[in-house]
Motif scaffolding. Structure first.
Motif, short mmCIF file in Angstrom:
data_model
loop_
_atom_site.label_atom_id
_atom_site.label_comp_id
_atom_site.label_asym_id
_atom_site.label_seq_id
_atom_site.Cartn_x
_atom_site.Cartn_y
_atom_site.Cartn_z
N GLU A 76 0.84 -1.20 0.00
CA GLU A 76 0.00 0.00 0.00
C GLU A 76 0.87 1.25 0.00
OE1 GLU A 76 -2.47 -0.66 3.44
OE2 GLU A 76 -3.89 -1.90 2.31
N TRP A 77 1.93 1.24 0.81
CA TRP A 77 2.85 2.39 0.85
C TRP A 77 3.47 2.59 -0.53
CZ3 TRP A 77 7.95 3.08 -0.40
CH2 TRP A 77 8.49 4.35 -0.09
N GLN A 90 2.27 6.62 -7.03
CA GLN A 90 1.27 7.53 -7.58
C GLN A 90 1.56 8.99 -7.26
OE1 GLN A 90 -2.39 5.92 -6.03
NE2 GLN A 90 -2.45 4.28 -7.56
N SER A 91 1.98 9.26 -6.03
CA SER A 91 2.15 10.65 -5.61
C SER A 91 3.56 11.21 -5.81
CB SER A 91 1.74 10.81 -4.14
OG SER A 91 2.60 10.07 -3.30
N ASP A 127 5.87 4.76 -11.87
CA ASP A 127 4.54 4.16 -11.87
C ASP A 127 4.05 3.92 -13.31
OD1 ASP A 127 2.26 3.13 -10.59
OD2 ASP A 127 1.22 5.06 -10.71
N LYS A 151 2.45 1.65 -3.54
CA LYS A 151 1.49 2.12 -4.53
C LYS A 151 1.19 3.61 -4.35
CE LYS A 151 -1.70 -0.90 -5.96
NZ LYS A 151 -2.82 -1.86 -5.86
N LYS A 152 1.01 4.03 -3.10
CA LYS A 152 0.75 5.44 -2.82
C LYS A 152 1.97 6.29 -3.21
CE LYS A 152 -0.38 8.55 0.99
NZ LYS A 152 -0.48 8.69 2.44
N TRP A 153 3.16 5.82 -2.85
CA TRP A 153 4.39 6.55 -3.18
C TRP A 153 4.56 6.66 -4.69
CZ3 TRP A 153 9.10 4.94 -5.47
CH2 TRP A 153 10.13 5.87 -5.39
#
Length: 165
Positions: A107-108, A114-115, A121, A110-112
């Protein structure tokens, strides 16, 4: 001009997004690109096997490069460019009790991505994109249906070694 020369000239002039460009274009890890699989720490090199080392586009130790930016976060270990694709690899104990921790790490990541790392990505990914490489102790996850379902939902199939290529 010969046909082959014309083709090579076109290829040289064409803009190409490489794994290295994707890493260097990501401010959190811009200085972290390594040639070959050099980003993998010595203890982790046996957990990852590359079928053809000539196809390695480079590597990145995400954990090392981001530990000061996100010291308390469940950071992911590595990205490896291979044959114009990227594979994200976490070398981690593979026990039943580690499944929730691996979920948080993914989860970390994927968030990293994307942002903070949109170039990485957007880079074509290997199949599977996220790999769980078991540490030296091997895979010790219960075959109970609920755990197998959790692994499937997360897209994980822990192995030692994971094989890329």
């Amino acid at each position: 001009m010969s046909k082959s020369k014309s083709k090579s000239t076109k290829e040289a002039l064409a803009p190409k997004c490489t794994f290295r460009m994707a890493v260097e274009g990501t401010s959190d890890v811009a200085k972290g690109y390594c040639h070959g699989s050099q980003a993998l720490e010595n203890a982790d090199k046996t957990a990852v096997k590359l079928k053809d080392k000539r196809k390695v586009d480079g590597s990145l130790n995400i954990d090392k490069e981001t530990k000061y930016l996100y010291p308390n976060d469940p950071r992911w270990d590595y990205a490896v460019g291979y044959d114009d694709k990227v594979f994200f690899i976490e070398v981690h104990p593979a026990n039943t009790s580690n499944i929730p921790e691996m979920k948080k790490k993914k989860e970390w990541l994927k968030k990293w991505l994307q942002s903070k790392a949109p170039l990485l990505d957007a880079f074509p990914s290997g199949n599977p994109k996220f790999l769980w490489a078991a540490t030296e102790s091997g895979v010790h996850i219960s075959n109970q249906a609920s755990y197998m379902r959790k692994l499937a939902q997360l897209g994980f199939n822990p192995k030692r070694p994971v094989i890329i290529g």
